[in-house]
Design a protein around this motif. Structure first.
Motif, PDB file in Angstrom:
ATOM      1  N   SER A  89       0.807  -1.216   0.000  1.00  0.00           N
ATOM      2  CA  SER A  89       0.000   0.000   0.000  1.00  0.00           C
ATOM      3  C   SER A  89       0.842   1.268   0.000  1.00  0.00           C
ATOM      4  O   SER A  89       0.330   2.347  -0.322  1.00  0.00           O
ATOM      5  CB  SER A  89      -0.934   0.006   1.219  1.00  0.00           C
ATOM      6  OG  SER A  89      -0.222   0.236   2.426  1.00  0.00           O
ATOM      7  N   PHE A  90       2.130   1.149   0.345  1.00  0.00           N
ATOM      8  CA  PHE A  90       2.958   2.364   0.379  1.00  0.00           C
ATOM      9  C   PHE A  90       4.251   2.293  -0.433  1.00  0.00           C
ATOM     10  O   PHE A  90       4.936   3.293  -0.601  1.00  0.00           O
ATOM     11  CB  PHE A  90       3.254   2.796   1.828  1.00  0.00           C
ATOM     12  CG  PHE A  90       3.908   1.758   2.708  1.00  0.00           C
ATOM     13  CD1 PHE A  90       5.253   1.460   2.592  1.00  0.00           C
ATOM     14  CD2 PHE A  90       3.166   1.110   3.700  1.00  0.00           C
ATOM     15  CE1 PHE A  90       5.860   0.538   3.424  1.00  0.00           C
ATOM     16  CE2 PHE A  90       3.755   0.180   4.551  1.00  0.00           C
ATOM     17  CZ  PHE A  90       5.112  -0.106   4.414  1.00  0.00           C
ATOM     18  N   ASP A 152       6.057   5.756   0.028  1.00  0.00           N
ATOM     19  CA  ASP A 152       5.340   6.924   0.525  1.00  0.00           C
ATOM     20  C   ASP A 152       5.351   6.867   2.056  1.00  0.00           C
ATOM     21  O   ASP A 152       4.625   6.074   2.662  1.00  0.00           O
ATOM     22  CB  ASP A 152       3.908   6.923  -0.008  1.00  0.00           C
ATOM     23  CG  ASP A 152       3.159   8.205   0.301  1.00  0.00           C
ATOM     24  OD1 ASP A 152       3.258   8.695   1.444  1.00  0.00           O
ATOM     25  OD2 ASP A 152       2.460   8.710  -0.604  1.00  0.00           O
ATOM     26  N   LYS A 155       1.952   7.474   3.828  1.00  0.00           N
ATOM     27  CA  LYS A 155       1.059   6.319   3.754  1.00  0.00           C
ATOM     28  C   LYS A 155       1.547   5.195   4.667  1.00  0.00           C
ATOM     29  O   LYS A 155       0.746   4.497   5.304  1.00  0.00           O
ATOM     30  CB  LYS A 155       0.955   5.821   2.311  1.00  0.00           C
ATOM     31  CG  LYS A 155       0.154   6.728   1.394  1.00  0.00           C
ATOM     32  CD  LYS A 155       0.034   6.109   0.010  1.00  0.00           C
ATOM     33  CE  LYS A 155      -0.796   6.987  -0.921  1.00  0.00           C
ATOM     34  NZ  LYS A 155      -0.906   6.406  -2.284  1.00  0.00           N
TER      35      LYS A 155
END
Length: 209
Positions: A89-90, A152, A155
């Motif tokens: 997710s990041f 990120d 995130k």
């Protein structure tokens, strides 16, 4: 290309650079093969990393030097599919082309504060020392590592519920080396040990007048 000088180990026996390292890296001065043979491949084999091996690698990092023995380094460790999904997710898409195939992903972090609550100005420096030792221990055990800055951080902090006092530095892919053909076409030609600028270019002059 000049063949690198092969230094002797502690017992006086000659160690050797791997063929791919000898073809791509030439030290300015004799350096032990443990140092030059460690590089950062992207191809990972579909082979699990045992608990003992992973813990040995992390244990090596535990013994890194640190300011005041503060040991500020911290690690998020992703091994299960659910944990990998959190990391996905990041991690930026370009890096996921190969990080998705690594059996273990680590996120190197560090505590910005000392035990007494005062700022630790050396936290990032010390975390870097832990990463270096981790990478060498992994190489000694026949595994590859590659540090990834392409993620990120905001995130990651949200997904991992990271406290503000913890700084996030890099994702580290860890696993056994895989076949270069498993990589995306854009990455295959880059799957070689890279060089370094001459040592002299890293030495800064001290003004004496």
């Amino acid at each position: 290309m000049t063949t690198p000088t092969t230094p002797a180990n502690a017992n006086g026996a000659a160690d050797s650079y791997s063929p791919e390292v000898a073809a791509n890296r030439v030290p300015d001065y004799p350096v032990h093969p443990l140092i030059l043979n460690r590089w950062s491949p992207r191809a990972y084999a579909d082979r699990p990393v045992s608990d003992e091996t992973l813990h040995t690698i992390l244990e090596a990092a535990r013994w890194a030097p640190s300011s005041g023995n503060g040991q500020p380094w911290r690690f998020y460790v992703a091994r299960t599919e659910a944990e990998h999904e959190v990391f996905r997710s990041f991690i930026l898409p370009g890096n996921r082309l190969w990080t998705d195939k690594a059996p273990v992903l680590l996120l190197l972090a560090s505590d910005r504060l000392r035990e007494n609550g005062n700022p630790n100005g050396a936290h990032a420096f010390d975390a870097g020392a832990a990463w270096g030792i981790l990478a060498l221990q992994a190489n000694l055990l026949g595994l590859s590592t590659r540090a990834v800055g392409g993620f990120d951080a905001a995130k990651a902090r949200e997904a991992l519920r990271t406290p503000e006092r913890i700084a996030l530095h890099a994702v580290i892919a860890l696993g056994y080396r895989g076949d270069v053909e498993s990589l995306d076409d854009t990455l295959r030609e880059r799957e070689v040990p890279n060089g370094r600028r001459p040592l002299a270019e890293s030495l800064l002059a001290i003004p004496t007048e």
